[in-house]
Design a protein around this motif. Structure first.
Motif, short mmCIF file in Angstrom:
data_model
loop_
_atom_site.label_atom_id
_atom_site.label_comp_id
_atom_site.label_asym_id
_atom_site.label_seq_id
_atom_site.Cartn_x
_atom_site.Cartn_y
_atom_site.Cartn_z
N SER A 139 5.41 -44.67 44.48
CA SER A 139 4.29 -44.03 43.80
C SER A 139 4.67 -43.88 42.33
N LEU A 140 3.90 -44.51 41.45
CA LEU A 140 4.19 -44.47 40.02
C LEU A 140 3.07 -43.78 39.27
N VAL A 141 3.44 -43.07 38.21
CA VAL A 141 2.44 -42.49 37.32
C VAL A 141 2.57 -43.11 35.94
N ALA A 142 1.44 -43.16 35.23
CA ALA A 142 1.43 -43.58 33.83
C ALA A 142 1.22 -42.34 32.98
N ALA A 143 2.15 -42.09 32.07
CA ALA A 143 2.04 -40.92 31.19
C ALA A 143 1.81 -41.41 29.76
N LEU A 144 0.75 -40.88 29.16
CA LEU A 144 0.43 -41.22 27.78
C LEU A 144 0.61 -39.94 26.97
N ASN A 145 1.60 -39.94 26.09
CA ASN A 145 1.94 -38.71 25.36
C ASN A 145 2.05 -37.53 26.32
N GLU A 146 2.72 -37.77 27.43
CA GLU A 146 3.03 -36.75 28.45
C GLU A 146 1.83 -36.34 29.30
N GLN A 147 0.64 -36.90 29.06
CA GLN A 147 -0.49 -36.64 29.95
C GLN A 147 -0.52 -37.74 31.03
N ILE A 148 -0.65 -37.33 32.29
CA ILE A 148 -0.74 -38.33 33.37
C ILE A 148 -2.15 -38.92 33.33
N VAL A 149 -2.21 -40.22 33.06
CA VAL A 149 -3.51 -40.89 32.92
C VAL A 149 -3.73 -41.98 33.97
N GLY A 150 -2.68 -42.31 34.72
CA GLY A 150 -2.83 -43.36 35.72
C GLY A 150 -1.88 -43.18 36.87
N HIS A 151 -2.24 -43.82 37.99
CA HIS A 151 -1.43 -43.71 39.21
C HIS A 151 -1.57 -44.98 40.03
N ILE A 152 -0.48 -45.38 40.68
CA ILE A 152 -0.54 -46.52 41.61
C ILE A 152 0.33 -46.19 42.81
N LEU A 153 -0.15 -46.60 43.97
CA LEU A 153 0.60 -46.34 45.21
C LEU A 153 0.83 -47.63 45.98
N PHE A 154 2.03 -47.77 46.50
CA PHE A 154 2.37 -48.87 47.40
C PHE A 154 2.84 -48.26 48.72
N THR A 155 2.38 -48.81 49.83
CA THR A 155 2.84 -48.38 51.15
C THR A 155 3.35 -49.60 51.92
N ASP A 156 4.17 -49.35 52.93
CA ASP A 156 4.68 -50.47 53.72
C ASP A 156 3.61 -50.98 54.67
N LEU A 157 3.49 -52.32 54.74
CA LEU A 157 2.65 -52.92 55.77
C LEU A 157 3.47 -53.02 57.05
N LEU A 158 2.78 -52.91 58.18
CA LEU A 158 3.46 -52.87 59.48
C LEU A 158 3.27 -54.20 60.21
N GLY A 159 4.14 -54.43 61.16
CA GLY A 159 3.94 -55.56 62.06
C GLY A 159 4.44 -56.89 61.55
N SER A 160 5.24 -56.88 60.47
CA SER A 160 5.80 -58.14 59.97
C SER A 160 7.32 -58.01 59.92
N ALA A 161 7.99 -59.11 60.15
CA ALA A 161 9.45 -59.10 60.03
C ALA A 161 9.87 -59.04 58.56
N ALA A 196 -2.46 -49.82 47.09
CA ALA A 196 -3.70 -49.03 47.24
C ALA A 196 -3.35 -47.55 47.39
N PRO A 197 -4.08 -46.69 46.73
CA PRO A 197 -5.04 -47.02 45.68
C PRO A 197 -4.37 -47.11 44.30
#
Ligand SMILES: CC(C)(COP(=O)(O)OP(=O)(O)OC[C@H]1O[C@@H](n2cnc3c(N)ncnc32)[C@H](O)[C@@H]1OP(=O)(O)O)[C@@H](O)C(=O)NCCC(=O)NCCS
Length: 172
Positions: A51-73, A80-81
Motif C-alpha cells: 500500500s503506497l501513498v503519494a504525498a505532495l508537500n506532506e499532504q496525502i493526495v494519492g493512494h494505490i493498493l496491491f493485493t495477492d492473487l490466489l490460485g497461481s503457483a 486495486a484500488p
C-alpha cells in the motif's frame, strides 16, 4: 516578485498515521465509500501486499493498493484500488504510484500485476491484454478490461485470476 513554491511529490509505503487520509483520498476520488471501506477491510484482514501513498508537500493526495492473487503457483499481484484527489488528477501522481509500486513488487519477487482497468490508460505502464496470456477473472467485465504487466521473465501461466474474497463485496 513572484513567489515560487516548491512542490515535492514523494511516494511512500503507507504507515498507520496515513489511514484517515487514505480513506479520504479514496472517498473523494470515487465519490462514494465503497473503495475506502474495501481498503479498510483488506487492511484489517492483513491482505495488503503493498500500500503506497503519494504525498505532495506532506499532504496525502494519492493512494494505490496491491493485493495477492490466489490460485497461481506464481506471485501475482492485483492492482486495486488506485485513487488521486480530484484537484490533483492528471498531474502524473497516479503514474508515479504505479511505477513505484512496480519497483517494490519486482524487488519482492512478484512475476506480474493484473488490473481491471481502462485500456487507454494502463498500456503506458506495460500492461497488455490478459487474453495474450490466456488469463480470466471470475468478474463479469468485458475481456479488454483485464490487463497484465509482466515484472519478471516468467510469463504468466494461463488460468483464472482469483482476487481476495473481500473483493466479492464490490465485484462488478
Ligand atoms: C485513475 C486515477 C487514479 C489516475 O490518476 P492521475 O494522477 O490522474 O493519473 P496521471 O496524471 O498519472 O495520468 C493522467 C492520464 O491518465 C488518464 N486519465 C486519468 N484520469 C482519467 C479519467 N478519469 N478518465 C480517463 N482517463 C484518465 C488520462 O489519459 C491522462 O492522460 P492526459 O494527462 O494525457 O490527459 C485518477 O484519475 C482517479 O483517482 N480517478 C478516480 C478513481 C478511479 O477511477 N481509479 C481507478 C480505478 S481503481
Amino acid at each position: 516578485m513572484t513567489d515560487i513554491v516548491a512542490t515535492e511529490l514523494s511516494i511512500r509505503v503507507e504507515i498507520p498515521g496515513n489511514i484517515p487520509a487514505v480513506r479520504e483520498v479514496n472517498e473523494r476520488a470515487f465519490g462514494r465509500e465503497t473503495e475506502a471501506a474495501l481498503v479498510d477491510t483488506l487492511r484489517a484482514n492483513g491482505k495488503f501486499a503493498l500500500s503506497l501513498v503519494a504525498a505532495l508537500n506532506e499532504q496525502i493526495v494519492g493512494h494505490i493498493l496491491f493485493t495477492d492473487l490466489l490460485g497461481s503457483a506464481q506471485r501475482l499481484a492485483a492492482l486495486a484500488p488506485m485513487a488521486v484527489l480530484p484537484d490533483h488528477q492528471r498531474a502524473g501522481i497516479g503514474s508515479a504510484l504505479i511505477r513505484t509500486g512496480f519497483e517494490y513488487l519486482r524487488e519482492q519477487g512478484y512475476d506480474a500485476v493484473v488490473v481491471l482497468g481502462h485500456k487507454d490508460y494502463y498500456p503506458r505502464f506495460g500492461f497488455v491484454p490478459g487474453a495474450n496470456f490466456g488469463i480470466t477473472t471470475p468478474f463479469d467485465v468485458p475481456p479488454e478490461y483485464l490487463l497484465v504487466a509482466q515484472l519478471s521473465v516468467r510469463p504468466v501461466a494461463p488460468g483464472k485470476m482469483l482476487y481476495q474474497p473481500e473483493f466479492e463485496a464490490v465485484a462488478p
